[in-house]
Design an enzyme around this catalytic site. Structure first.
Site, PDB file in Angstrom:
ATOM      1  CB  CYS A   9      83.076  37.178  57.879  1.00  0.00           C
ATOM      2  SG  CYS A   9      83.655  37.112  59.579  1.00  0.00           S
ATOM      3  NE  ARG A  15      79.340  36.196  58.044  1.00  0.00           N
ATOM      4  CZ  ARG A  15      79.057  37.172  57.197  1.00  0.00           C
ATOM      5  NH1 ARG A  15      78.445  36.895  56.057  1.00  0.00           N
ATOM      6  NH2 ARG A  15      79.401  38.412  57.481  1.00  0.00           N
ATOM      7  CG  ASP A 125      75.959  39.162  59.369  1.00  0.00           C
ATOM      8  OD1 ASP A 125      76.225  38.537  60.410  1.00  0.00           O
ATOM      9  OD2 ASP A 125      76.036  40.397  59.276  1.00  0.00           O
TER      10      ASP A 125
HETATM   11  P1  4NP Z   1      80.674  38.028  61.043  1.00  0.00           P
HETATM   12  O1  4NP Z   1      79.347  38.586  61.737  1.00  0.00           O
HETATM   13  O2  4NP Z   1      80.964  38.957  59.901  1.00  0.00           O
HETATM   14  O3  4NP Z   1      80.270  36.677  60.578  1.00  0.00           O
HETATM   15  O4  4NP Z   1      81.733  38.012  62.124  1.00  0.00           O
HETATM   16  C1  4NP Z   1      79.220  39.927  62.119  1.00  0.00           C
HETATM   17  C2  4NP Z   1      79.693  40.344  63.350  1.00  0.00           C
HETATM   18  C3  4NP Z   1      79.547  41.680  63.729  1.00  0.00           C
HETATM   19  C4  4NP Z   1      78.930  42.560  62.855  1.00  0.00           C
HETATM   20  C5  4NP Z   1      78.479  42.139  61.611  1.00  0.00           C
HETATM   21  C6  4NP Z   1      78.633  40.816  61.239  1.00  0.00           C
HETATM   22  N1  4NP Z   1      78.763  43.917  63.243  1.00  0.00           N
HETATM   23  O5  4NP Z   1      78.105  44.672  62.497  1.00  0.00           O
HETATM   24  O6  4NP Z   1      79.273  44.319  64.274  1.00  0.00           O
END
Ligand code: 4NP
Length: 163
Positions: A9, A15, A125
């Site tokens: 991710c 995720r 997300d």
């Molecule tokens: P993930 O969620 O991709 O599911 O771990 C996110 C965590 C942090 C960020 C974006 C998505 N961020 O922009 O920091």
């Protein structure tokens, strides 16, 4: 055959740590000795534990991901893994940017394609979301991982070996 699967991710804190934990649990339950990891295309959270809601939702489902630490996706992951499952289309774009000419198309797909091929369904997300968003993420990932196990289990039954 030992399957090596990488869940990816953006941050590797919401995720894909859930996807890693869920698929590890299902593979173990099915007696499959697979190697499963997760990574994120943003290096920003490297070394950080999963989001508290990911940890909570996992535990509510009997899976402990507390010891996972975020790590960045790197081009060499194309050498180490047979399958790379992206949670959303933007993640595939980022993997392409990182890997450049070393991108191997046939190894990468949206994880939800396992259930709904070609329908471009993403695991949304949940970074700016609330706890129900994380429960929804869990449900989607759980359904796709169930399908992944079923698919390979069917391969074992037909041919006596993993496909
Ligand atoms: P993930 O969620 O991709 O599911 O771990 C996110 C965590 C942090 C960020 C974006 C998505 N961020 O922009 O920091």
């Amino acid at each position: 055959m030992l399957m090596k699967i990488l869940m990816v991710c953006l941050g590797n804190i919401c995720r894909s740590p859930l996807a890693e934990g869920i698929l590890k649990q299902k593979a173990a339950d099915a007696g499959l000795r697979w190697h499963i990891e997760s990574a994120g295309t943003i290096g920003f959270h490297t070394g950080i534990a999963p989001h508290h809601f990911s940890k909570k939702v996992a535990l509510l489902n009997g899976i402990n991901i507390d010891n996972k630490r975020s790590r960045e996706f790197i081009t060499a992951d194309f050498n180490r893994f047979d399958r790379i499952y992206a949670m959303s289309a933007d993640v595939i774009d980022e993997i392409k940017k990182i890997a450049g000419k070393n991108f191997i198309e046939k190894k990468v797909s949206l994880m939800m394609d396992e259930l709904f091929p070609g329908q471009n369904i993403e695991v949304p997300d949940p970074w700016y979301g609330t706890e129900p968003d994380f429960h929804n993420v869990y449900k989607l990932i759980d359904s796709a991982c169930k399908k992944i196990i079923e698919k390979y289990a069917a391969g074992i039954n037909q041919h006596g070996a993993f496909q």
